[in-house]
Design an enzyme around this catalytic site. Structure first.
Site, PDB file in Angstrom:
ATOM      1  N   GLU A   1      15.371 -43.303  29.970  1.00 32.50           N
ATOM      2  CA  GLU A   1      14.568 -42.812  31.099  1.00 32.50           C
ATOM      3  C   GLU A   1      15.368 -42.858  32.399  1.00 32.50           C
ATOM      4  O   GLU A   1      15.365 -41.925  33.198  1.00 32.50           O
ATOM      5  CB  GLU A   1      13.307 -43.671  31.282  1.00 32.50           C
TER       6      GLU A   1
ATOM      7  N   CYS B   1      10.138 -49.355  29.214  1.00 36.64           N
ATOM      8  CA  CYS B   1      10.222 -50.787  29.552  1.00 36.64           C
ATOM      9  C   CYS B   1       9.800 -50.996  31.016  1.00 36.64           C
ATOM     10  O   CYS B   1       9.678 -50.041  31.792  1.00 36.64           O
ATOM     11  CB  CYS B   1      11.635 -51.313  29.305  1.00 36.64           C
TER      12      CYS B   1
HETATM   13  N1  THU Z   1      15.420 -48.359  25.384  1.00 40.85           N
HETATM   14  C1  THU Z   1      15.329 -47.191  26.099  1.00 40.85           C
HETATM   15  O1  THU Z   1      16.314 -46.487  26.274  1.00 40.85           O
HETATM   16  N2  THU Z   1      14.124 -46.850  26.608  1.00 40.85           N
HETATM   17  C2  THU Z   1      12.962 -47.522  26.370  1.00 40.85           C
HETATM   18  O2  THU Z   1      11.916 -47.089  26.825  1.00 40.85           O
HETATM   19  C3  THU Z   1      12.976 -48.749  25.583  1.00 40.85           C
HETATM   20  C4  THU Z   1      14.319 -49.258  25.191  1.00 40.85           C
HETATM   21  C5  THU Z   1      16.709 -48.710  24.787  1.00 40.85           C
HETATM   22  C6  THU Z   1      17.460 -49.818  25.441  1.00 40.85           C
HETATM   23  C7  THU Z   1      18.336 -50.288  24.305  1.00 40.85           C
HETATM   24  O3  THU Z   1      19.498 -49.505  24.271  1.00 40.85           O
HETATM   25  C8  THU Z   1      17.524 -50.015  23.057  1.00 40.85           C
HETATM   26  O4  THU Z   1      16.509 -49.121  23.448  1.00 40.85           O
HETATM   27  C9  THU Z   1      16.913 -51.241  22.421  1.00 40.85           C
HETATM   28  O5  THU Z   1      16.222 -51.977  23.352  1.00 40.85           O
END
Ligand code: THU
Length: 142
Positions: free
Chosen positions: A65, A99
Site C-alpha cells: 500500500e 496494517c
Molecule cells: N504486507 C503488505 O504489504 N501489506 C499489508 O497490508 C500487510 C502486510 C506485507 C509486509 C510483509 O512483506 C509481508 O506482507 C508479511 O507481513
C-alpha cells in the site's frame, strides 16, 4: 467534512483489484513468501500500483500500500495524490487488511477513501474511517 462521494462502479472495482493482482508479481518477499499487491485510484482517475519490498532487517520492509502511495506522490506530487480508493490483494488469496502503519498513511492522502481488501468471504470494502476511527491527523497540529 467533505461531501460523501459516489461508489465506485463494479468495473472500476474490478480494474483496481486486477491492477493490485498484477502488482504482486513484482513483490520482493523472500523472508515471508507473502506477496502483496496494491493499487490506488486517485480523484483524477490515475491508478498507481505497488508491491511489498522486504529487507533482511525485516523492520525496513515497505508494504504494498505504501509503495503504491509513495509512487503516486513521486510521480504526481502530493497535491494531486488524493486517494479515492485502494485495493490490496495477496498471492495466497487469504484474508488480509492493511496494517496499522498503512492505515495511517492512507488516511493522510485519503481520509474518505474506500478500501477493498480480502476478507473471510472474498473482496470486501470498508471506508477509511471504519478502518482507522479517531485517527491522528494534521488537524491536531494547527
Ligand atoms: N504486507 C503488505 O504489504 N501489506 C499489508 O497490508 C500487510 C502486510 C506485507 C509486509 C510483509 O512483506 C509481508 O506482507 C508479511 O507481513
Amino acid at each position: 467534512m467533505s461531501a460523501p462521494r459516489s461508489e465506485l462502479t463494479s468495473k472500476q472495482q474490478h480494474e483496481l483489484v486486477a491492477a493490485a493482482k498484477r502488482a504482486y508479481e513484482n513483490a520482493y518477499a523472500p523472508y515471508s513468501n507473502f506477496r502483496v499487491g496494491a493499487a490506488v485510484l486517485l480523484d483524477g482517475g490515475e491508478v498507481f500500483a505497488g508491491c511489498n519490498v522486504e529487507n533482511a532487517s525485516y523492520g525496513l520492509t515497505n508494504c504494498a500500500e505504501r509503495t503504491a502511495i509513495f509512487s503516486a506522490i513521486a510521480e504526481l506530487g502530493s497535491k494531486r495524490t488524493k486517494i479515492r480508493a485502494i485495493a490490496v490483494v495477496n498471492d495466497r488469496n487469504v484474508a488480509c487488511s492493511p496494517c496499522g502503519a498503512c492505515r495511517q498513511v492512507i488516511t493522510e492522502f485519503g481520509a474518505d477513501a474506500d478500501i477493498f481488501y480480502i476478507g473471510p468471504k472474498g473482496v470486501q470494502r470498508s471506508s477509511m474511517r471504519e478502518l482507522l476511527p479517531n485517527c491522528f491527523s494534521s488537524e491536531s497540529l494547527t
